[in-house]
Enzyme design. Structure first.
Site, PDB file in Angstrom:
ATOM      1  N   LYS A  50       0.821  -1.225   0.000  1.00 16.39           N
ATOM      2  CA  LYS A  50       0.000   0.000   0.000  1.00 16.39           C
ATOM      3  C   LYS A  50       0.849   1.267   0.000  1.00 16.39           C
ATOM      4  CE  LYS A  50      -4.119  -2.155   1.282  1.00 16.39           C
ATOM      5  NZ  LYS A  50      -5.548  -1.940   1.400  1.00 16.39           N
ATOM      6  N   GLN A  80      -1.351   3.553   7.739  1.00 12.45           N
ATOM      7  CA  GLN A  80       0.095   3.640   7.964  1.00 12.45           C
ATOM      8  C   GLN A  80       0.826   4.051   6.696  1.00 12.45           C
ATOM      9  OE1 GLN A  80       1.799   0.201  10.067  1.00 12.45           O
ATOM     10  NE2 GLN A  80      -0.277  -0.379  10.617  1.00 12.45           N
ATOM     11  N   GLU A 201      -9.762 -14.825  -3.288  1.00 10.46           N
ATOM     12  CA  GLU A 201     -10.650 -14.066  -2.397  1.00 10.46           C
ATOM     13  C   GLU A 201     -11.217 -15.007  -1.327  1.00 10.46           C
ATOM     14  OE1 GLU A 201     -14.348 -12.468  -4.123  1.00 10.46           O
ATOM     15  OE2 GLU A 201     -14.039 -10.646  -2.939  1.00 10.46           O
ATOM     16  N   LYS A 269      10.364 -19.313   5.443  1.00 12.41           N
ATOM     17  CA  LYS A 269      10.937 -18.597   6.608  1.00 12.41           C
ATOM     18  C   LYS A 269      10.700 -17.097   6.519  1.00 12.41           C
ATOM     19  CE  LYS A 269      12.822 -22.599   7.616  1.00 12.41           C
ATOM     20  NZ  LYS A 269      12.055 -23.495   8.520  1.00 12.41           N
ATOM     21  N   SER A 300       1.349  -9.681  -0.414  1.00 11.27           N
ATOM     22  CA  SER A 300       0.942  -8.285  -0.279  1.00 11.27           C
ATOM     23  C   SER A 300       1.507  -7.580   0.943  1.00 11.27           C
ATOM     24  CB  SER A 300      -0.575  -8.198  -0.281  1.00 11.27           C
ATOM     25  OG  SER A 300      -1.113  -9.123   0.653  1.00 11.27           O
TER      26      SER A 300
END
Lengths: 311, 311
Positions: A50, A80, A201, A269, A300
């Site tokens: 984002k 954020q 989704e 990991k 993401s």
């Protein structure tokens, strides 16, 4: 949006974002029968893709607009992202946040220099709070997913992935508000002749899947999924792109998501959030149809409470 | 061991191991006041640096020795490392494992093609079981840490780190059996004029710290630490190297280890095991003495039960 316009977006935001690595895993290739290329946006600044869209939206404002700041309503990664992107560019960011949002999320926004205005937690109250800030301060509203600049910014993750691996047959992304999916589609169309985009989704928040069938934006009546980033609905800026070009939307249940998340954690990991696991869970469900193909997976983000895991 | 000998070791094992990435983190640089370079052996094959030493030990055998296989006793990462390294080279690996070892560890060894012989869990029984296998099969015994070839192999992580960042002032490693620490020291001495090696060790298994003071190998009476890879003692092959060249051994308590591990997970979005966190915890404890310096940290491995975390 054509290739050179998207390249311009990418050049514009590059100084403010990480070029995240692409990881591979022989073990996960074996398990899936697919050649996998994981684009690690969990390593992006503030821990999620984002940051890309937020940065592009802010950089695209005029100097006059920038001087008055930006505003959004979000309790998640976008709050954020906008706060940190605004700080990087030297702009104020106002965030309308539900007063019952977890303190850790408020602290993260404050840590990035964001200015929080608390409001009730329902959508109407959030939108009203953001609008009030906009009127009072002259700040520009930036929607977390239904904004062309945000969509184009999110698409730069796929641009980098295709620059590194130009011959991908597929890119898998999660779909929530639709910004990442729409941006990835635009990038795939512009930077590859063959690469198709498939979205994952959650069954429990299947608005995009139903929207594709009905041809109009459907809403979630409830959205009880662990993939908290994917509880939102599509918007009128991203849905037309998704409707026209997405190859398929694959639904996955909560156990699919948890299993895929654990597989990535244990085998690679690395820490990814449930929303990232949705894209990989969809790929695993679809694996027999893409055997031997090359598939990118956009991980993401990695913002997850490690003290409170589903396994 | 001089530079060209160590380079020979590195060239020999290269086809069988990953060249792991070195990650940096602006946030952790800020928190520590030190320029940090994390060597990510958690991304190594089978999830730990032990793959390096095991591979070197096997490749250094004669063809005749290789044809009879290798044997070790271990319930941890080295059992898996020897099994996988042996499989890569096409050699049999026999592992003496305590019958009460967790099934998940037995399965991992079996998954890599290792041949398990079960025994009682005390040291005498393990050594006896390994010795019996050796006599019956003619397999060569490979010690997890007190073996020159193993030590040289483990040192290749520091070689890569110094190739990538030649001007490090320090490298931090954990110390358990002493193989990684001794190998890192040899590499730092050969590949840098200035780089010093500092080790972190759990207070609850402080045998190396006490050995350095007394000048002889001390044992742990108990070793109740979350850093399960560090419960073992030094050996006569690695202790002389450590005694002569280690800059300092810094003790850290269990909470230090857990806090450092959580910091790495949350800020870097990567999974490291408690033993890796010991090296970083030691650095954090020592940070005021190395302000502004460049320090490598060897993140030794990432094999941790994500369903059973200390936070």
């Amino acid at each position: 949006m054509n290739k050179s316009d998207l390249q311009k977006v990418h050049r514009r935001i590059k100084p403010y974002i990480h070029r995240t690595p692409v990881l591979t895993s022989q073990l996960l290739n074996q398990i899936s029968g697919v050649d996998l290329f994981f684009k690690c946006e969990n390593f992006q600044k503030m821990g999620a893709f984002k940051m890309r869209g937020a940065t592009n939206a802010i950089l695209n404002l005029t100097k006059a607009q920038q001087s008055k700041g930006v505003v959004t309503h979000s309790s998640g990664n976008f709050a954020q992202a906008l706060a940190l992107a605004a700080k990087s560019v030297g702009v104020k960011a106002y965030i309308a946040m539900p007063e019952n949002a977890p303190q850790v999320k408020k602290d993260a926004v404050l840590g990035y220099g964001g200015i929080i205005r608390e409001c009730d937690s329902n959508t109407v109250a959030r939108e009203a709070a953001a609008d009030k800030i906009r009127q009072e301060t002259g700040a520009t509203f930036v929607h977390p997913s239904n904004d062309h600049d945000v969509i184009h910014g999110q698409g730069t993750a796929a641009i980098e992935l295709l620059e590194d691996y130009p011959d991908l047959d597929y890119i898998f992304t999660p779909v929530g508000g639709g910004g990442l999916l729409a941006g990835t589609i635009l990038a795939a169309n512009a930077f590859s002749e063959v690469c198709k985009v498939i979205a994952g989704e959650p069954e429990n928040a299947d608005d995009a899947y139903r929207s594709l069938i009905s041809g109009k934006i459907e809403l979630n009546e409830s959205a009880n999924t662990i993939a908290d980033g994917l509880r939102t609905n599509l918007g009128d800026r991203n849905f037309p792109i998704i409707k026209e070009y997405v190859e398929q939307i694959i639904l996955v249940n909560e156990q699919d998501i948890i299993d895929a998340m654990k597989l990535i954690w244990e085998r690679m990991k690395i820490i990814v959030e449930p929303s990232s696991a949705v894209a990989f869970a969809a790929l695993l469900k679809h694996k027999d149809h893409i055997k031997g193909k090359k598939a990118g997976v956009i991980l993401s983000g990695g913002n997850v409470d490690v003290s409170n895991l589903p396994f």
